[in-house]
Design a protein around this motif. Structure first.
Motif, PDB file in Angstrom:
ATOM      1  N   THR A 193       0.824  -1.203   0.000  1.00 36.59           N
ATOM      2  CA  THR A 193       0.000   0.000   0.000  1.00 36.59           C
ATOM      3  C   THR A 193       0.850   1.240   0.000  1.00 36.59           C
ATOM      4  O   THR A 193       2.007   1.240   0.390  1.00 36.59           O
ATOM      5  CB  THR A 193      -0.923   0.032   1.233  1.00 36.59           C
ATOM      6  OG1 THR A 193      -0.115  -0.070   2.403  1.00 36.59           O
ATOM      7  CG2 THR A 193      -1.918  -1.105   1.187  1.00 36.59           C
ATOM      8  N   GLY A 194       0.259   2.346  -0.426  1.00 35.55           N
ATOM      9  CA  GLY A 194       0.957   3.619  -0.492  1.00 35.55           C
ATOM     10  C   GLY A 194       0.566   4.533   0.645  1.00 35.55           C
ATOM     11  O   GLY A 194       0.244   4.074   1.739  1.00 35.55           O
ATOM     12  N   VAL A 195       0.560   5.855   0.398  1.00 40.04           N
ATOM     13  CA  VAL A 195       0.353   6.828   1.468  1.00 40.04           C
ATOM     14  C   VAL A 195      -0.957   7.577   1.338  1.00 40.04           C
ATOM     15  O   VAL A 195      -1.289   8.385   2.181  1.00 40.04           O
ATOM     16  CB  VAL A 195       1.514   7.845   1.497  1.00 40.04           C
ATOM     17  CG1 VAL A 195       2.824   7.132   1.735  1.00 40.04           C
ATOM     18  CG2 VAL A 195       1.575   8.665   0.215  1.00 40.04           C
ATOM     19  N   LEU A 243      -3.247   3.518  -9.722  1.00 43.81           N
ATOM     20  CA  LEU A 243      -2.623   3.414 -11.038  1.00 43.81           C
ATOM     21  C   LEU A 243      -3.755   3.374 -12.055  1.00 43.81           C
ATOM     22  O   LEU A 243      -4.605   2.484 -12.014  1.00 43.81           O
ATOM     23  CB  LEU A 243      -1.762   2.148 -11.132  1.00 43.81           C
ATOM     24  CG  LEU A 243      -0.963   1.955 -12.418  1.00 43.81           C
ATOM     25  CD1 LEU A 243       0.124   3.020 -12.541  1.00 43.81           C
ATOM     26  CD2 LEU A 243      -0.340   0.556 -12.459  1.00 43.81           C
ATOM     27  N   VAL A 244      -3.778   4.363 -12.947  1.00 46.01           N
ATOM     28  CA  VAL A 244      -4.930   4.538 -13.842  1.00 46.01           C
ATOM     29  C   VAL A 244      -4.450   4.533 -15.289  1.00 46.01           C
ATOM     30  O   VAL A 244      -3.508   5.256 -15.646  1.00 46.01           O
ATOM     31  CB  VAL A 244      -5.683   5.850 -13.534  1.00 46.01           C
ATOM     32  CG1 VAL A 244      -6.880   6.012 -14.467  1.00 46.01           C
ATOM     33  CG2 VAL A 244      -6.138   5.884 -12.076  1.00 46.01           C
ATOM     34  N   ALA A 245      -5.116   3.754 -16.120  1.00 47.92           N
ATOM     35  CA  ALA A 245      -4.761   3.649 -17.540  1.00 47.92           C
ATOM     36  C   ALA A 245      -5.456   4.744 -18.337  1.00 47.92           C
ATOM     37  O   ALA A 245      -6.666   4.967 -18.198  1.00 47.92           O
ATOM     38  CB  ALA A 245      -5.157   2.283 -18.078  1.00 47.92           C
ATOM     39  N   VAL A 252      -1.205   4.687 -21.571  1.00 53.72           N
ATOM     40  CA  VAL A 252      -0.286   5.322 -20.630  1.00 53.72           C
ATOM     41  C   VAL A 252      -0.837   5.098 -19.229  1.00 53.72           C
ATOM     42  O   VAL A 252      -2.043   5.245 -18.984  1.00 53.72           O
ATOM     43  CB  VAL A 252      -0.152   6.829 -20.925  1.00 53.72           C
ATOM     44  CG1 VAL A 252       0.725   7.516 -19.888  1.00 53.72           C
ATOM     45  CG2 VAL A 252       0.410   7.053 -22.322  1.00 53.72           C
ATOM     46  N   TRP A 253       0.052   4.769 -18.297  1.00 50.93           N
ATOM     47  CA  TRP A 253      -0.358   4.500 -16.914  1.00 50.93           C
ATOM     48  C   TRP A 253      -0.007   5.687 -16.030  1.00 50.93           C
ATOM     49  O   TRP A 253       1.169   6.052 -15.917  1.00 50.93           O
ATOM     50  CB  TRP A 253       0.339   3.251 -16.387  1.00 50.93           C
ATOM     51  CG  TRP A 253      -0.049   2.005 -17.124  1.00 50.93           C
ATOM     52  CD1 TRP A 253       0.583   1.449 -18.200  1.00 50.93           C
ATOM     53  CD2 TRP A 253      -1.163   1.164 -16.844  1.00 50.93           C
ATOM     54  NE1 TRP A 253      -0.066   0.322 -18.608  1.00 50.93           N
ATOM     55  CE2 TRP A 253      -1.151   0.109 -17.801  1.00 50.93           C
ATOM     56  CE3 TRP A 253      -2.180   1.184 -15.881  1.00 50.93           C
ATOM     57  CZ2 TRP A 253      -2.096  -0.892 -17.820  1.00 50.93           C
ATOM     58  CZ3 TRP A 253      -3.121   0.173 -15.896  1.00 50.93           C
ATOM     59  CH2 TRP A 253      -3.087  -0.848 -16.851  1.00 50.93           C
ATOM     60  N   LEU A 254      -1.001   6.303 -15.402  1.00 56.95           N
ATOM     61  CA  LEU A 254      -0.772   7.413 -14.473  1.00 56.95           C
ATOM     62  C   LEU A 254      -0.599   6.868 -13.062  1.00 56.95           C
ATOM     63  O   LEU A 254      -1.515   6.238 -12.514  1.00 56.95           O
ATOM     64  CB  LEU A 254      -1.934   8.406 -14.504  1.00 56.95           C
ATOM     65  CG  LEU A 254      -1.837   9.546 -13.469  1.00 56.95           C
ATOM     66  CD1 LEU A 254      -0.680  10.483 -13.810  1.00 56.95           C
ATOM     67  CD2 LEU A 254      -3.151  10.326 -13.379  1.00 56.95           C
ATOM     68  N   ALA A 255       0.562   7.112 -12.458  1.00 55.71           N
ATOM     69  CA  ALA A 255       0.810   6.743 -11.061  1.00 55.71           C
ATOM     70  C   ALA A 255       0.309   7.873 -10.165  1.00 55.71           C
ATOM     71  O   ALA A 255       0.829   8.988 -10.231  1.00 55.71           O
ATOM     72  CB  ALA A 255       2.294   6.485 -10.832  1.00 55.71           C
ATOM     73  N   CYS A 256      -0.701   7.595  -9.343  1.00 52.11           N
ATOM     74  CA  CYS A 256      -1.346   8.633  -8.540  1.00 52.11           C
ATOM     75  C   CYS A 256      -0.854   8.671  -7.104  1.00 52.11           C
ATOM     76  O   CYS A 256      -1.118   9.648  -6.398  1.00 52.11           O
ATOM     77  CB  CYS A 256      -2.870   8.418  -8.541  1.00 52.11           C
ATOM     78  SG  CYS A 256      -3.620   8.458 -10.183  1.00 52.11           S
ATOM     79  N   ASP A 257      -0.200   7.633  -6.651  1.00 46.40           N
ATOM     80  CA  ASP A 257       0.255   7.553  -5.264  1.00 46.40           C
ATOM     81  C   ASP A 257       1.737   7.895  -5.181  1.00 46.40           C
ATOM     82  O   ASP A 257       2.531   7.400  -5.985  1.00 46.40           O
ATOM     83  CB  ASP A 257       0.008   6.148  -4.718  1.00 46.40           C
ATOM     84  CG  ASP A 257       0.230   6.065  -3.221  1.00 46.40           C
ATOM     85  OD1 ASP A 257       1.407   6.142  -2.794  1.00 46.40           O
ATOM     86  OD2 ASP A 257      -0.752   5.926  -2.485  1.00 46.40           O
TER      87      ASP A 257
END
Length: 513
Positions: free
Chosen positions: A8-10, A58-60, A68-73
């Motif tokens: 898990t992230g933050v 993580l959103v495609a 393209v994958w957007l890293a949100c965390d």
């Protein structure tokens, strides 16, 4: 897509589906055949990207045929930036930027980065930054000294002028003449808008057609390259005639040492910097061999183009956003003026003043949080890997957005509020690692971060000591996302501080964290 279990992230969990030890991986909503999400990303990129963390960690995103994958965390972004061998610089934005900057520090792949960084690092050591600060102060004073009471400035344009003088003064021992400086600025604006269009709407062959827009882009790019070629030729003809950043760069040879602390002298970085605590990966055999050679003419060309673009446009836009925010927050402006009055007492700022200009540094840092010039960047996987529990094939494009990360209410409570005091030491320590990324992170972190902060703080203090900038109207300023994040035109009136009625006693300065 279903939630994928993993580390898990933050970020705050977004609902029952986001349980302990689970990442959420999903696809961005909407999208149309053939273009995917290219239209919303082109028309309103900030709003589009800022809404995606609500859909997952993580959103495609689909851009034409590409995903393209957007890293949100922030934890995912740190995983990406701290592993440059797996997540190398690339993707539509960097591929297009290489047409502009060549294969310099900003755009080069990891295989040549170590050599380039080692050769460039002598230019950004603390002793050199202190020397540059003297030049910066003189150039800033000259630029601001040309302003007149009651004059209306486009502050964005004025900061471009100021930063161009500083950057060229430090880089080449001389400022561009006004005509050439205007030419460079115009070319940069045209080229960087073209870069974003080509990155977001990757229709490669169509950009070779002789349309008016394509011709403007090609002419501007050719002009920039011509200016750089002329500068390099002049220096090669007289290599011992100057003692400036470019001379240091052209004379540099690799000494074999990692110099990760270059540019990290007192007061020289953002209050939060967790990004250089890990060692760089060991060099490959090819990297170790190539690193021993000095820069070729082409490498020098690419680095000079990189330093001009990065050194002028990004710092200028950070300052423009800073003055816009101060104009909307008069109490923070008063605090800045009080600090400038107390520390400077009417003289120009110098490098020795930087540790005492704490509020000025926090103002710049908060402006960088709210409106980071480098608002969205990409990486490409060099091998199959796993991110947020999702298997990514070799060649996958991963995107991270400093703008999106800096709006996270978990890391930054009330993120829409301009609050420089969130960077006081007692508060800045609570910001999660990787949540604040105005200069990226890891061994690909901007080599000129201290240079940029030094210039911005000196410029802010010098202007605050002499002038108040008043907007012509209270209209809404909407960010203009191109390859960098601009406020667009900012018309403001120069009001001399000396004519300010009822000025109170100056406040005590605050120490920079």
């Amino acid at each position: 897509m279903k939630a994928i279990h993993g580390e898990t992230g933050v970020r705050t969990p977004r609902g029952a589906a986001h349980t302990q030890n689970a990442w959420t991986v999903s696809a961005a909503p909407g999208g149309i055949p053939l273009l995917g999400h290219a239209l919303p990303l082109w028309r309103r990129p900030l709003d589009f990207l800022a809404a995606l963390p609500d859909h997952g960690d993580l959103v495609a995103i689909r851009l034409g045929p590409q995903r393209v994958w957007l890293a949100c965390d922030p934890a995912l972004v740190q995983q990406i930036l701290m592993d440059p061998r797996t997540y190398d610089k690339g993707g539509p934005l960097y591929d297009t930027m290489r047409m502009v900057l060549g294969n310099g520090l900003v755009t080069c792949t990891q295989g040549v980065h170590r050599r380039q960084r080692r050769l460039a690092q002598p230019c950004f050591r603390p002793s050199r930054i202190a020397d540059y600060a003297e030049v910066m102060s003189a150039e800033i004073g000259a630029a601001v000294g040309e302003w007149r009471p009651g004059q209306t400035l486009d502050v964005t344009d004025a900061m471009m002028d100021l930063s161009a003088r500083v950057t060229t003064g430090v880089l080449m021992s001389t400022s561009l003449d006004p005509g050439l400086a205007a030419d460079v600025r115009g070319c940069l604006g045209t080229v960087m808008r073209g870069v974003l269009l080509r990155a977001v709407v990757p229709l490669g062959p169509l950009y070779k057609l002789p349309t008016p827009g394509n011709r403007r882009f090609d002419r501007a790019l050719a002009r920039l390259h011509g200016i750089i070629d002329a500068i390099i030729a002049e220096r090669r003809a007289a290599p011992d005639a100057h003692d400036d950043l470019l001379a240091t760069l052209l004379a540099a040879t690799d000494d074999g040492r990692e110099d990760d602390d270059a540019g990290r002298s007192a007061g020289g970085r953002c209050p939060v910097d967790h990004t250089r605590d890990r060692p760089a990966p060991p060099p490959t055999a090819k990297e170790a061999t190539d690193a021993k050679e000095p820069l070729t003419d082409q490498e020098a060309h690419d680095q000079l183009m990189t330093f001009l673009v990065a050194g002028i446009e990004t710092t200028a836009l950070a300052l423009a956003w800073t003055f816009h925010l101060l104009s909307r927050h008069p109490e923070e402006e008063r605090r800045l003026h009080a600090e400038a009055d107390s520390v400077l007492a009417g003289r120009p700022p110098g490098p020795g003043d930087l540790p005492r200009l704490g509020h000025a540094r926090r103002v710049v840092t908060e402006a960088l949080r709210m409106y980071p010039p480098g608002w969205a960047l990409t990486r490409v996987t060099t091998t199959e890997t796993t991110l947020a529990g999702r298997r990514l094939a070799r060649g996958s494009t991963v995107l991270y957005s400093a703008y999106v990360l800096h709006q996270d209410p978990v890391a930054f409570p009330d993120p829409q509020l301009f609050d420089p005091d969130r960077w006081l030491p007692e508060r800045a320590g609570s910001v999660p690692s990787g949540a604040m990324l105005p200069f990226a992170a890891g061994n690909r972190k901007c080599i000129g971060d201290h240079f940029a902060m030094t210039e911005a703080v000196l410029a802010l203090a010098a202007i605050a000591a002499r002038w108040r900038l008043r907007p012509l109207s209270a209209g809404t300023v909407r960010p203009v996302p191109a390859a960098v994040l601009s406020p667009g035109p900012l018309p403001m009136v120069c009001e001399p501080r000396g004519s300010r009625p009822g000025a109170g006693a100056p406040a005590a300065p605050t120490e920079a964290p």
